[in-house]
Design a protein around this motif. Structure first.
Motif, PDB file in Angstrom:
ATOM      1  N   HIS A  62     -10.615   3.682   4.151  1.00  0.00           N
ATOM      2  CA  HIS A  62      -9.673   2.909   4.945  1.00  0.00           C
ATOM      3  C   HIS A  62      -8.882   3.801   5.871  1.00  0.00           C
ATOM      4  CE1 HIS A  62     -10.612   0.230   1.670  1.00  0.00           C
ATOM      5  NE2 HIS A  62     -10.339  -0.728   2.522  1.00  0.00           N
TER       6      HIS A  62
ATOM      7  N   ASN B  95      -3.559   0.610  -3.672  1.00  0.00           N
ATOM      8  CA  ASN B  95      -3.427  -0.820  -3.390  1.00  0.00           C
ATOM      9  C   ASN B  95      -2.708  -1.428  -4.609  1.00  0.00           C
ATOM     10  OD1 ASN B  95      -3.781  -3.467  -2.703  1.00  0.00           O
ATOM     11  ND2 ASN B  95      -6.025  -3.438  -2.800  1.00  0.00           N
TER      12      ASN B  95
ATOM     13  N   LEU C 232      -7.951   4.051  -3.493  1.00  0.00           N
ATOM     14  CA  LEU C 232      -9.051   4.028  -2.529  1.00  0.00           C
ATOM     15  C   LEU C 232      -8.984   5.262  -1.642  1.00  0.00           C
ATOM     16  CD1 LEU C 232      -8.303   0.375  -1.386  1.00  0.00           C
ATOM     17  CD2 LEU C 232     -10.244   1.050  -2.807  1.00  0.00           C
TER      18      LEU C 232
ATOM     19  N   TYR D  68       0.835  -1.204   0.000  1.00  0.00           N
ATOM     20  CA  TYR D  68       0.000   0.000   0.000  1.00  0.00           C
ATOM     21  C   TYR D  68       0.866   1.250   0.000  1.00  0.00           C
ATOM     22  CZ  TYR D  68      -3.862  -3.037   1.357  1.00  0.00           C
ATOM     23  OH  TYR D  68      -4.808  -4.025   1.392  1.00  0.00           O
TER      24      TYR D  68
ATOM     25  N   LYS E  22       1.310  -8.245 -10.750  1.00  0.00           N
ATOM     26  CA  LYS E  22       0.196  -8.247 -11.711  1.00  0.00           C
ATOM     27  C   LYS E  22       0.053  -6.916 -12.433  1.00  0.00           C
ATOM     28  CE  LYS E  22      -2.703 -11.148  -8.799  1.00  0.00           C
ATOM     29  NZ  LYS E  22      -3.667 -10.758  -7.759  1.00  0.00           N
TER      30      LYS E  22
ATOM     31  N   GLU F 188      -5.159  -0.077  -7.422  1.00  0.00           N
ATOM     32  CA  GLU F 188      -6.501   0.422  -7.155  1.00  0.00           C
ATOM     33  C   GLU F 188      -6.332   1.635  -6.248  1.00  0.00           C
ATOM     34  OE1 GLU F 188     -10.426  -1.792  -5.170  1.00  0.00           O
ATOM     35  OE2 GLU F 188      -8.409  -2.475  -4.783  1.00  0.00           O
TER      36      GLU F 188
HETATM   37  C1  NAG Z   1      -6.068  -4.828  -2.451  1.00  0.00           C
HETATM   38  O1  NAG Z   1      -6.143  -5.627  -3.600  1.00  0.00           O
HETATM   39  C2  NAG Z   1      -6.230  -7.018  -3.351  1.00  0.00           C
HETATM   40  C3  NAG Z   1      -6.284  -7.737  -4.680  1.00  0.00           C
HETATM   41  O2  NAG Z   1      -5.270  -7.290  -5.513  1.00  0.00           O
HETATM   42  C4  NAG Z   1      -7.471  -7.335  -2.524  1.00  0.00           C
HETATM   43  O3  NAG Z   1      -7.487  -8.711  -2.186  1.00  0.00           O
HETATM   44  C5  NAG Z   1      -7.446  -6.512  -1.239  1.00  0.00           C
HETATM   45  O4  NAG Z   1      -8.651  -6.717  -0.520  1.00  0.00           O
HETATM   46  C6  NAG Z   1      -7.310  -5.033  -1.590  1.00  0.00           C
HETATM   47  N1  NAG Z   1      -7.205  -4.265  -0.360  1.00  0.00           N
HETATM   48  C7  NAG Z   1      -8.081  -3.309  -0.036  1.00  0.00           C
HETATM   49  C8  NAG Z   1      -7.803  -2.592   1.223  1.00  0.00           C
HETATM   50  O5  NAG Z   1      -9.032  -3.026  -0.734  1.00  0.00           O
END
Ligand code: NAG
Ligand code: NAG
Length: 214
Positions: free
Chosen positions: A207, A84, A95, A73, A89, A93
Motif C-alpha cells: 500500500h 490496519n 501490511l 491506519y 473489534k 492487520e
Molecule cells: C482494513 O481492514 C478492514 C476490515 O477490518 C478491511 O475492510 C480493509 O480493506 C482493510 N484495509 C486494507 C488497506 O487492507
C-alpha cells in the motif's frame, strides 16, 4: 536622509522577506479533507504526524464510489509497515507499505508561485499570510501545488497529480504543533509483531499513502 534609507530598504525588500522552501514542524496533529478529481473519493481525516520517527496515524471517515467507510491506519515508514486497526473489534492487520516518507512542507527545489493572503488583509484576524509553491513530484509522477503559512510553515493545502484519480486535493485545518499523546503512534498491543509481517508478506498487495484512503 532617513527617507532615502527607508526607500532603498523598501526597494531592496528588507521589509518583506523573500519566502524560502521550508519544513513543517516535525510533530503535528490536526485534520484534513482529501478529495479526488474523478469524484470517487471524499474523506475527512484526523491525523498525527511525526517526522522524527517517520510515523503517521490516520483516522478516516469518507465515501468511495458513493459507499461510506471508516478506517484507522498507523504508518511506520522505517519498517515499511501499515497497521490496519479496529479499536472496537480489537483487530489489527500488519501490511507492507511501499511509499517513502515525505515530510510535510516545501521541498528545496520547489518554485515560488506567489505570496497571498487567504481571507482578507482589511482587518485584524481576517487573513492568513501564505506562500504558494509548485514543483515536480518524486520520479516525475506529475506536479504539485502546495500552500503553507508564511509563519511556521504550517500546511494549508496541497494538490498533486495522479494517474488513477486525476488531481488529488488536500486541505489541512485545526493543526496543532506537537503531539499530546505519543502512544497513539505506537501499534496497540493487539497488533501483530515484526516477525509476522515476513510470513504474511507473500501475496499481500503493498500500500502507498493514497491507497489507504480507498
Ligand atoms: C482494513 O481492514 C478492514 C476490515 O477490518 C478491511 O475492510 C480493509 O480493506 C482493510 N484495509 C486494507 C488497506 O487492507
Ligand atoms: C454516486 O451518486 C450520484 C447521485 O446519486 C450518481 O449520479 C453517481 O453516478 C454515483 N457515482 C457512482 C460512482 O456510483
Amino acid at each position: 536622509m532617513r527617507l532615502v534609507v527607508a526607500l532603498a530598504c523598501f526597494i531592496a525588500g528588507c521589509l518583506a522577506q523573500k519566502p524560502h522552501p521550508c519544513k513543517s514542524p516535525p510533530l503535528m496533529g490536526g485534520a484534513l479533507v482529501l478529495s479526488t478529481q474523478n469524484e470517487k473519493l471524499l474523506v475527512y481525516v484526523r491525523y498525527l504526524y511525526d517526522a522524527i520517527g517517520q510515523r503517521i496515524r490516520l483516522w478516516e471517515q469518507g465515501s468511495y464510489d458513493n459507499k461510506t467507510f471508516t478506517a484507522d491506519y498507523l504508518l511506520h515508514y522505517r519498517e515499511s509497515a501499515v497497521y490496519n486497526i479496529s479499536d472496537s473489534k480489537k483487530t489489527c492487520e500488519k501490511l507492507p507499505l511501499k511509499a517513502d516518507f515525505q515530510p510535510l512542507g516545501i521541498p528545496p527545489d520547489a518554485s515560488l508561485v506567489g505570496q497571498v493572503v487567504l481571507g482578507s488583509s482589511s482587518g485584524p484576524g481576517q487573513g492568513l499570510l501564505t506562500n504558494i509553491w509548485t514543483g515536480d513530484l518524486p520520479e516525475k509522477a506529475g506536479k504539485f501545488l502546495s500552500t503553507v503559512t508564511e509563519f511556521g510553515c504550517i500546511p494549508v493545502s496541497t494538490a498533486y497529480q495522479t494517474k488513477e484519480y486525476g488531481w488529488v486535493q488536500i486541505t489541512f485545518f485545526n493543526n496543532i504543533v506537537g503531539i499530546s499523546d505519543p502512544s497513539l503512534l505506537n501499534p496497540p498491543n493487539f497488533c501483530p509483531h515484526a516477525e509476522s509481517l515476513q510470513s504474511q508478506r507473500a501475496g499481500v498487495k503493498p500500500h502507498d499513502f493514497l491507497s489507504l484512503f480507498l
